[in-house]
Write an enzyme that holds these catalytic residues in place. Structure first.
Site, PDB file in Angstrom:
ATOM      1  N   GLU A 135       0.805  -1.235   0.000  1.00  0.00           N
ATOM      2  CA  GLU A 135       0.000   0.000   0.000  1.00  0.00           C
ATOM      3  C   GLU A 135       0.832   1.276   0.000  1.00  0.00           C
ATOM      4  O   GLU A 135       0.647   2.156   0.836  1.00  0.00           O
ATOM      5  CB  GLU A 135      -0.949  -0.019   1.206  1.00  0.00           C
ATOM      6  CG  GLU A 135      -1.857  -1.229   1.222  1.00  0.00           C
ATOM      7  CD  GLU A 135      -2.677  -1.374   2.496  1.00  0.00           C
ATOM      8  OE1 GLU A 135      -2.592  -0.499   3.378  1.00  0.00           O
ATOM      9  OE2 GLU A 135      -3.404  -2.374   2.618  1.00  0.00           O
TER      10      GLU A 135
ATOM     11  N   GLU B 274      -6.123 -11.109  -0.682  1.00  0.00           N
ATOM     12  CA  GLU B 274      -6.991 -10.876   0.489  1.00  0.00           C
ATOM     13  C   GLU B 274      -8.455 -10.821   0.066  1.00  0.00           C
ATOM     14  O   GLU B 274      -9.200  -9.922   0.460  1.00  0.00           O
ATOM     15  CB  GLU B 274      -6.603  -9.560   1.184  1.00  0.00           C
ATOM     16  CG  GLU B 274      -5.148  -9.490   1.583  1.00  0.00           C
ATOM     17  CD  GLU B 274      -4.736  -8.162   2.219  1.00  0.00           C
ATOM     18  OE1 GLU B 274      -5.606  -7.365   2.598  1.00  0.00           O
ATOM     19  OE2 GLU B 274      -3.515  -7.931   2.324  1.00  0.00           O
TER      20      GLU B 274
HETATM   21  O1  9MR Z   1      -7.489  -8.271   8.789  1.00  0.00           O
HETATM   22  C1  9MR Z   1      -6.585  -7.422   9.466  1.00  0.00           C
HETATM   23  C2  9MR Z   1      -7.250  -6.878  10.709  1.00  0.00           C
HETATM   24  O2  9MR Z   1      -7.449  -7.923  11.656  1.00  0.00           O
HETATM   25  C3  9MR Z   1      -6.389  -5.786  11.318  1.00  0.00           C
HETATM   26  O3  9MR Z   1      -7.086  -5.199  12.400  1.00  0.00           O
HETATM   27  C4  9MR Z   1      -6.081  -4.745  10.280  1.00  0.00           C
HETATM   28  C5  9MR Z   1      -5.220  -3.656  10.873  1.00  0.00           C
HETATM   29  O4  9MR Z   1      -4.557  -2.922   9.920  1.00  0.00           O
HETATM   30  O5  9MR Z   1      -5.408  -5.367   9.193  1.00  0.00           O
HETATM   31  C6  9MR Z   1      -6.222  -6.277   8.539  1.00  0.00           C
HETATM   32  O6  9MR Z   1      -5.553  -6.794   7.409  1.00  0.00           O
HETATM   33  C7  9MR Z   1      -5.237  -5.834   6.401  1.00  0.00           C
HETATM   34  C8  9MR Z   1      -4.047  -6.359   5.662  1.00  0.00           C
HETATM   35  O7  9MR Z   1      -2.987  -6.592   6.545  1.00  0.00           O
HETATM   36  C9  9MR Z   1      -3.601  -5.389   4.581  1.00  0.00           C
HETATM   37  N1  9MR Z   1      -4.690  -5.064   3.699  1.00  0.00           N
HETATM   38  C10 9MR Z   1      -5.886  -4.595   4.337  1.00  0.00           C
HETATM   39  C11 9MR Z   1      -6.349  -5.652   5.355  1.00  0.00           C
HETATM   40  C12 9MR Z   1      -7.680  -5.267   5.923  1.00  0.00           C
HETATM   41  O8  9MR Z   1      -7.569  -4.076   6.674  1.00  0.00           O
END
Ligand code: 9MR
Length: 497
Positions: A311, A421
């Site tokens: 990102e 994802e």
């Molecule tokens: O699914 C993840 C969630 O449990 C966390 O709270 C969050 C915090 O940033 O991150 C989520 O995973 C993210 C992933 O690492 C990167 N892409 C976006 C995902 C959804 O936020």
């Protein structure tokens, strides 16, 4: 006289008891590294819906996993289906004290990789002419009526086997890995692990390998250099993957989020000034080296891909996301990260740039273009192997055509594409679930065909969670299994049978 002696004795006793209590607390605090609670995740024997209800304070019903005890970040609920977590800088941990010193150290002993566990290892990329392998397992479960109503969340966890007899990874074996993210709470529920092992041959740690999980502020300060400490939750997942022959996507090395602010500051102190460019490059190298070496030493051959940078671009494609990496190192922090990753990654580990809204469909399509330009630049030095398309989608955006076309756009650059994802937001009712199934049907019928005929070079697809109530956006019921671990119509769309 006797009375005052007794009074003195009682006071002394109270004092001693109070002191012992404090001592106990101090000792406990220094034994274990603080780990976040996993409220909202169902444990063995716990009703899944109770677990979700318990997390009502979080917008998604899924308490963010923060293995280091850093403050959880708020999750977005915005309009665009695919969005990053809140843009706010991650909250640093409080300054460590002696009581906060973690005692956990990275595992150094390597046990032999298990063999003959019956779990086939998929070959990521087959000859394009090969016909898709038919699933071997039978019998096929009955397909739910399209648009079947979401089951009540009060139904308890199934007590019988949740196995289906069909398998996503077997369906696509020889074409691409099929995976899911996993967090530590999954391992507390044997039905969840049973289903994961039947359906998937790849996993990604949802939060447990992010910098805020691995960086150890106390040790960084104490030793004056970058120190990682692999928490028990992370080891638990990786050991389980190793034991069961699962492959792992590493997520994530360099990211603006879930990287503690103190990591960028002098003395690793929350109130320190930002460090120099030279110092930050050295910290970046050290971090990447330690993480990759740890994985190679303890889990040789298990990690087939790493998200090196996550990102980095703004959503409208106008520029680089403002963050500490960018502030200190400028635009080339991305290239530097890939250089270090290439230097320390084992030959079999593919390096990915990973982002959301990669297909963004504004008139100038700038975000897609920016990623393409980055790939072209990195390819000149052989630093990148693929693009990770996160794919937090919604039933009405992006269009299935735009999404599938972007997979081809990136493939045409001569790199792999991994859908990293996947989830599809929809309304939690019968018509929403039908829309979700139709949407996924359009995407997977095209992807299956394009990959088979060599139009795209898809090497892995991962969903972002096993069941709706495990999702970071649980209210939008975005996954393939319902709260009772039953397959939704969406599952059969992905299965394409
Ligand atoms: O699914 C993840 C969630 O449990 C966390 O709270 C969050 C915090 O940033 O991150 C989520 O995973 C993210 C992933 O690492 C990167 N892409 C976006 C995902 C959804 O936020």
């Amino acid at each position: 006289m006797g009375k005052s002696k007794r009074t003195l004795g009682i006071i002394t006793l109270c004092f001693l008891l109070a002191f012992c209590g404090c001592a106990d607390k101090r000792e406990t605090g220094s034994e274990t590294r603080p780990e976040a609670s996993v409220t909202g995740e169902a444990g063995e024997g716990q009703n899944v819906s109770e677990a979700a209800a318990g997390a009502a304070q979080t917008p998604t019903g899924n308490a963010p996993q923060t293995p280091t005890g850093n403050a959880p970040q708020e999750l977005p609920t915005g309009v665009s289906p695919e969005q990053s977590p809140t843009a706010g800088e991650p909250t640093g941990t409080t300054e460590p004290t002696d009581a906060a010193e973690p005692t956990e150290t990275p595992e150094s002993t390597v046990t032999a990789a298990p063999t003959g566990n019956g779990k086939p290892t998929a070959t990521p990329k087959p000859a394009v002419t090969a016909a898709p392998q038919k699933p071997t397992a039978t019998p096929k479960p009955s397909r739910p009526t399209e648009g079947q109503k979401p089951t009540s969340t009060s139904t308890p966890i199934p007590t019988q086997s949740v196995k289906l007899g069909t398998s996503l990874y077997k369906r696509y074996e020889g074409y691409f890995y099929f995976g899911t993210c996993v967090n530590a709470s999954y391992l507390n529920n044997s039905k969840v692990t049973e289903l994961v092992l039947e359906q998937f041959n790849s996993i990604t740690c949802e939060n447990e390998m992010k910098p805020d999980a691995l960086l150890n502020q106390y040790q960084c300060q104490a030793q004056g250099k970058v120190v990682i400490t692999v928490p028990s939750n992370t080891k638990k997942i990786l050991d389980w993957a190793k034991k069961n022959g699962l492959k792992v996507r590493g997520h994530v090395l360099v990211w603006y989020s879930q990287t503690p602010d103190w990591f960028f500051r002098e003395g690793f102190r929350s109130n320190g000034a930002l460090v120099s460019r030279e110092e930050m490059l050295s910290r970046m190298e050290s971090y990447i080296k330690q993480v990759l070496n740890y994985c190679d030493t303890n889990y040789p051959g298990m990690f087939y891909a790493w998200d090196v940078v996550n990102e980095a671009f703004t959503d409208d494609g106008t520029g680089y996301r403002d963050c500490n990496w960018y502030k200190i190192l400028g635009e080339d922090y991305i290239t530097e990260a890939f250089r270090f990753a290439r230097k320390y990654a084992s030959a079999g580990t593919k390096l990915f740039y990973n982002d959301f809204n990669t297909y963004i469909n504004y008139s100038d399509k700038l975000k897609t273009t920016r990623i393409c330009n980055l790939v072209k630049e990195l390819k000149k030095e052989n630093l990148i192997d693929g693009v990770g398309m996160q794919a937090h989608l919604g039933v009405s955006y992006p269009s299935a055509d735009d999404f599938v076309r972007t997979v081809t756009t990136f493939s045409n650059l001569g790199v792999e594409v991994q859908i990293t994802e996947l989830d599809v937001m929809t309304t939690a009712n019968a018509s929403g679930w039908k829309q979700q199934a139709d949407y996924l049907d359009r995407i997977f019928s095209a992807l299956e065909k394009n990959d088979r005929t060599g139009v795209c070079n898809l090497t892995s697809v991962s969903v972002w969670g096993i069941a709706d109530n495990y999702s970071w956006r649980a209210e939008s019921t975005p996954l393939l299994f319902d709260d009772n671990l039953k397959p939704k119509a969406a599952y059969y769309s992905v299965l394409q049978q």
